[in-house]
Design an enzyme around this catalytic site. Structure first.
Site, PDB file in Angstrom:
ATOM      1  N   LYS A  13     124.692 -29.322 -13.073  1.00 42.57           N
ATOM      2  CA  LYS A  13     125.483 -30.330 -13.799  1.00 42.57           C
ATOM      3  C   LYS A  13     125.092 -31.753 -13.396  1.00 42.57           C
ATOM      4  CE  LYS A  13     129.531 -28.938 -12.402  1.00 42.57           C
ATOM      5  NZ  LYS A  13     129.059 -27.879 -11.503  1.00 42.57           N
ATOM      6  N   ARG A  88     138.855 -29.702 -13.296  1.00 41.77           N
ATOM      7  CA  ARG A  88     138.531 -28.499 -12.533  1.00 41.77           C
ATOM      8  C   ARG A  88     139.455 -27.344 -12.875  1.00 41.77           C
ATOM      9  NH1 ARG A  88     134.896 -29.063  -8.409  1.00 41.77           N
ATOM     10  NH2 ARG A  88     134.510 -31.165  -7.634  1.00 41.77           N
ATOM     11  N   ARG A 123     117.944 -23.496  -0.491  1.00 40.10           N
ATOM     12  CA  ARG A 123     117.863 -24.900  -0.056  1.00 40.10           C
ATOM     13  C   ARG A 123     117.631 -25.015   1.448  1.00 40.10           C
ATOM     14  NH1 ARG A 123     123.331 -27.183  -2.985  1.00 40.10           N
ATOM     15  NH2 ARG A 123     122.596 -27.199  -5.126  1.00 40.10           N
ATOM     16  N   ARG A 156     121.937 -25.508   5.519  1.00 40.67           N
ATOM     17  CA  ARG A 156     123.283 -26.012   5.776  1.00 40.67           C
ATOM     18  C   ARG A 156     124.308 -24.907   5.563  1.00 40.67           C
ATOM     19  NH1 ARG A 156     123.223 -31.108   1.803  1.00 40.67           N
ATOM     20  NH2 ARG A 156     122.875 -29.336   0.438  1.00 40.67           N
ATOM     21  N   ARG A 167     132.520 -20.234  -2.972  1.00 38.03           N
ATOM     22  CA  ARG A 167     132.633 -21.321  -3.945  1.00 38.03           C
ATOM     23  C   ARG A 167     132.608 -20.786  -5.377  1.00 38.03           C
ATOM     24  NH1 ARG A 167     128.263 -25.731  -2.878  1.00 38.03           N
ATOM     25  NH2 ARG A 167     129.452 -26.851  -4.477  1.00 38.03           N
TER      26      ARG A 167
END
Length: 213
Positions: A13, A88, A123, A156, A167
């Site tokens: 997004k 949200r 990542r 991370r 999430r």
């Protein structure tokens, strides 16, 4: 054009909002950014938000909507805007409607859970200089070593499989119902395409009926 971008964490997004912002010449309104700006500027709603944050509490929906309303009244939003990160929940979407904030379209970027897990868990960040990599898409020349400074690349906590799944679970429960909410209002434009950011961008333009120049 007044747009909302929907999509799970890792759907892209933010990247697409940035490209659309340049293409359409309208600002991207990110909840986090406008919240920080309202607090810095000392606006009435910004000060109200700060009082909740200082007390370690979540900022209530009515304060968030108030800050968004303030931001959308600024001159740069006269020709349209892109909302990223809000609403949200159904409650926030209903509050936006109640505040008289209207949209031309709601773009839902739909990416499979497997692809999101692959992207986000791939990542890596250099702990020395902060350079970003992705072991699947943009790997370093030497595994685990930063191309820029030779520092160690780390994953991370936000990008571990457990955190990403958590999430996604929150997204499915709280935000995904917005897809039906806006479909019922005839505003939803679903984009189900994989590939690089340019391919997805072209699909978004096509969904919005905009020709790419």
């Amino acid at each position: 054009m007044k747009l909302i971008l929907l999509g799970a964490p890792g759907a892209g997004k933010g990247t697409q909002a940035e490209i659309l912002c340049k293409k359409l010449g309208i600002p991207t309104i990110s909840t986090g950014n406008i919240l920080r700006a309202a607090i810095k500027d000392g606006t009435p709603t910004g000060l109200k938000a700060k009082s909740y944050m200082d007390a370690g509490k979540l900022v209530p929906d009515e304060v968030i909507i108030g800050i968004i309303s303030e931001r959308l009244e600024k001159p740069d939003c006269a020709g349209g805007y892109i909302l990223d990160g809000v609403p949200r929940t159904i409650a926030q979407a209903e509050a936006l409607e109640k505040a008289g904030i209207q949209f031309d379209a709601v773009v839902s970027i739909e990416v499979s859970e497997e692809e999101i897990l692959r992207r986000m868990t791939g990542r890596r960040v250099c702990e020395a200089c902060g350079a970003s990599y992705n072991v699947n898409a943009i790997p370093p020349r030497v595994e685990g070593i930063c191309d820029n400074c030779g520092g160690k690349l780390i994953q991370r906590k936000d990008d571990t499989p457990e955190t990403v799944r958590a999430r996604l679970a929150v997204y499915h429960k709280e935000t995904e119902p917005l897809v039906d909410f806006y479909a019922q209002r005839g505003l939803l434009r679903s984009v189900k395409v994989s590939g690089d950011k340019e391919t997805i961008f072209r699909a978004i333009l096509a969904a919005l009926g905009i020709e790419k120049k």
